[in-house]
Scaffold this motif. Structure first.
Motif, short mmCIF file in Angstrom:
data_model
loop_
_atom_site.label_atom_id
_atom_site.label_comp_id
_atom_site.label_asym_id
_atom_site.label_seq_id
_atom_site.Cartn_x
_atom_site.Cartn_y
_atom_site.Cartn_z
N GLU A 186 70.54 -46.65 -82.21
CA GLU A 186 69.61 -46.52 -81.09
C GLU A 186 70.16 -47.09 -79.79
O GLU A 186 69.47 -47.06 -78.76
N LEU A 187 71.35 -47.64 -79.80
CA LEU A 187 71.88 -48.34 -78.63
C LEU A 187 71.76 -47.53 -77.35
O LEU A 187 71.17 -47.98 -76.35
N GLU A 188 72.27 -46.31 -77.34
CA GLU A 188 72.26 -45.50 -76.13
C GLU A 188 70.84 -45.11 -75.74
O GLU A 188 70.50 -45.06 -74.54
N ALA A 189 69.99 -44.82 -76.72
CA ALA A 189 68.60 -44.42 -76.43
C ALA A 189 67.83 -45.57 -75.79
O ALA A 189 67.05 -45.37 -74.84
N ILE A 190 68.03 -46.80 -76.27
CA ILE A 190 67.34 -47.96 -75.69
C ILE A 190 67.80 -48.18 -74.26
O ILE A 190 67.00 -48.42 -73.36
N LEU A 191 69.10 -48.11 -74.04
CA LEU A 191 69.63 -48.29 -72.69
C LEU A 191 69.08 -47.22 -71.74
O LEU A 191 68.71 -47.53 -70.60
N GLY A 192 69.01 -46.00 -72.20
CA GLY A 192 68.49 -44.92 -71.36
C GLY A 192 67.02 -45.11 -71.02
O GLY A 192 66.60 -44.93 -69.88
N ALA A 193 66.22 -45.51 -72.02
CA ALA A 193 64.80 -45.72 -71.77
C ALA A 193 64.58 -46.89 -70.82
O ALA A 193 63.69 -46.84 -69.95
N ARG A 205 78.10 -47.63 -68.13
CA ARG A 205 78.75 -47.00 -66.98
C ARG A 205 78.07 -45.66 -66.64
O ARG A 205 77.79 -45.38 -65.46
N ALA A 206 77.76 -44.87 -67.65
CA ALA A 206 77.16 -43.56 -67.42
C ALA A 206 75.77 -43.67 -66.82
O ALA A 206 75.36 -42.82 -66.00
N LEU A 207 75.03 -44.70 -67.20
CA LEU A 207 73.65 -44.87 -66.72
C LEU A 207 73.58 -45.62 -65.39
O LEU A 207 72.50 -45.73 -64.80
N GLY A 208 74.69 -46.14 -64.93
CA GLY A 208 74.72 -46.80 -63.63
C GLY A 208 74.15 -48.21 -63.62
O GLY A 208 73.67 -48.69 -62.59
N PHE A 209 74.24 -48.90 -64.74
CA PHE A 209 73.79 -50.30 -64.77
C PHE A 209 74.74 -51.17 -63.96
O PHE A 209 75.95 -50.94 -63.93
N GLY A 210 74.19 -52.18 -63.31
CA GLY A 210 74.99 -53.14 -62.59
C GLY A 210 74.65 -54.55 -63.03
O GLY A 210 74.42 -54.78 -64.21
N ARG A 211 74.58 -55.46 -62.08
CA ARG A 211 74.21 -56.84 -62.37
C ARG A 211 72.98 -57.23 -61.57
O ARG A 211 72.75 -56.70 -60.48
N LEU A 212 72.20 -58.14 -62.11
CA LEU A 212 71.06 -58.65 -61.36
C LEU A 212 71.56 -59.58 -60.24
O LEU A 212 72.61 -60.21 -60.38
N GLU A 225 65.46 -45.90 -67.22
CA GLU A 225 64.38 -45.08 -66.65
C GLU A 225 63.18 -45.94 -66.26
O GLU A 225 62.45 -45.61 -65.32
N ALA A 226 62.98 -47.06 -66.98
CA ALA A 226 61.84 -47.94 -66.69
C ALA A 226 62.14 -48.94 -65.57
O ALA A 226 61.27 -49.74 -65.22
N GLY A 227 63.36 -48.90 -65.03
CA GLY A 227 63.65 -49.75 -63.88
C GLY A 227 64.62 -50.88 -64.12
O GLY A 227 64.87 -51.68 -63.21
N ALA A 228 65.21 -50.97 -65.32
CA ALA A 228 66.18 -52.03 -65.58
C ALA A 228 67.46 -51.79 -64.79
O ALA A 228 67.97 -50.67 -64.74
#
Length: 365
Positions: free
Chosen positions: A251-258, A337-344, A261-264
């Motif tokens: 579920e790793l990728e699915a959790i990251l994607g959800a 990287r694909a989802l565009g996560f960065g750092r807080l 989408e929720a604003g993380a």
């Protein structure tokens, strides 16, 4: 030993509880275990123990600020409003801490709780010390600051109010949707760069969540809370934790994607850790809920930890080693990287104003 510590010998799945038994803590000198006397007394004890009630003890802490030198965590100080956690997550790395209280890391950890009702008062004293140097503080690390009893005791809310008053930076990690009750305090502090929040998400499967973390918020409720905080301008991240081989790792990728989408805006992950008594509790849980793959799960965990159930070395305990660990790290990096996560954003420490130390004469002016 008192009657309420008499432990039925057979681990049993209990609705609303993660643990299957009262596993003995490593410091207990004696353990009373019930045995069948042929008069159905054992079955009666099993029935009584099938739904243990939550008991909360109010305690007056002498100090609440804990320090650590762990190189693989991003903070050196923390405050825990409660001991024990009613969420009942079977995988919780904090369970063995209940052994210090001569209580079971099993069912006692999630049914015998301690509320530090003077936590804000003690923290005020510690922040007022002349030598105190401000640095980001982690709130509710060992057990969840927003577990169900927070609704009644509001120890976490009192601590946040104090941290806001002194403009002290802090971070939260939770798996509870109850955090939205404190949006009125958190949003203004976020605007000043004083707070960040991470949500721990283990699975998106509601049925699995109900078995692994029975009294934590459902996965969709955590995502809803994440969305509410992000909309209020509070920097939020997601921790996929823990990742359990052959049960949740897919579920790793699915959790990251959800979560994205929720604003993380940031993401991380941690492997399942099994310190001390948690090894026994986890094996009990596997045998009850996944008997068909229990051996496979443990084999993968041992591959990650050099042939042992767990390796507590810094730099290793969170990620493991070997082919499975490398694959998981690669999958996470690619999805991040694909989802565009960065750092807080970094928390500010330059706004801190030490509280006035309490005086026996009170405040004159």
């Amino acid at each position: 030993m008192s009657a309420d510590r008499l432990r039925p010998p057979v681990p049993t799945a209990r609705k609303g509880r993660g643990s299957a038994s009262w596993v003995a803590g490593r410091y207990e000198k004696q353990v009373a275990v019930a045995e069948d006397d042929g008069w159905d007394a054992l079955q009666m004890l099993q029935d009584e123990a099938s739904a243990p009630e939550t008991v909360v003890v109010e305690e007056r802490a002498r100090s609440v600020l804990s320090r650590n030198r762990s190189p693989d965590v991003g903070f050196d100080r923390s405050v825990n409003p409660y001991r024990g956690c009613e969420h009942g997550c079977i995988y919780c790395f904090a369970r063995p801490s209940h052994a210090y209280l001569d209580l079971s890391p099993g069912l006692d950890f999630e049914t015998r709780l301690f509320a530090k009702t003077n936590a804000a008062e003690r923290l005020r004293v510690e922040l007022a010390k002349p030598g105190y140097v401000c640095a980001p503080l982690a709130l509710g690390i060992n057990t969840d600051a927003y577990q169900p009893i927070e609704r009644r005791y509001q120890v976490t809310r009192e601590l946040i109010a104090l941290l806001g008053e002194t403009r002290h930076p802090f971070s939260l990690i939770t798996k509870s949707a109850g955090i939205v009750r404190d949006l009125d305090l958190l949003a203004p502090l976020a605007a000043q760069g004083l707070v960040t929040v991470h949500f721990s998400v283990t699975t998106l499967d509601h049925r699995l969540s109900a078995r692994m973390e029975p009294r934590a918020a459902a996965p969709h409720a955590r995502l809803r809370a994440m969305r509410a905080l992000a909309a209020a301008g509070i920097p939020v991240g997601v921790m996929v934790a823990p990742v359990v081989p052959a049960i949740t790792d897919h579920e790793l990728e699915a959790i990251l994607g959800a979560a994205r989408e929720a604003g993380a805006d940031s993401a991380g992950y941690v492997l399942l850790r099994l310190p001390h008594e948690l090894k026994t509790l986890w094996r009990e849980w596997l045998d009850l809920h996944y008997p068909d793959r229990a051996q496979h799960v443990m084999s993968l965990l041992q591959q990650l930890h050099g042939g042992r159930d767990y390796d507590s070395r810094f730099g290793h305990r969170m990620r493991g080693q070997g082919p499975f660990a490398d694959l998981l790290a690669h999958r996470f990096a690619r999805a991040r990287r694909a989802l565009g996560f960065g750092r807080l954003p970094p928390l500010r420490t330059d706004l801190f104003v030490a509280p006035r130390p309490p005086s026996p004469q009170g405040t004159l002016f």
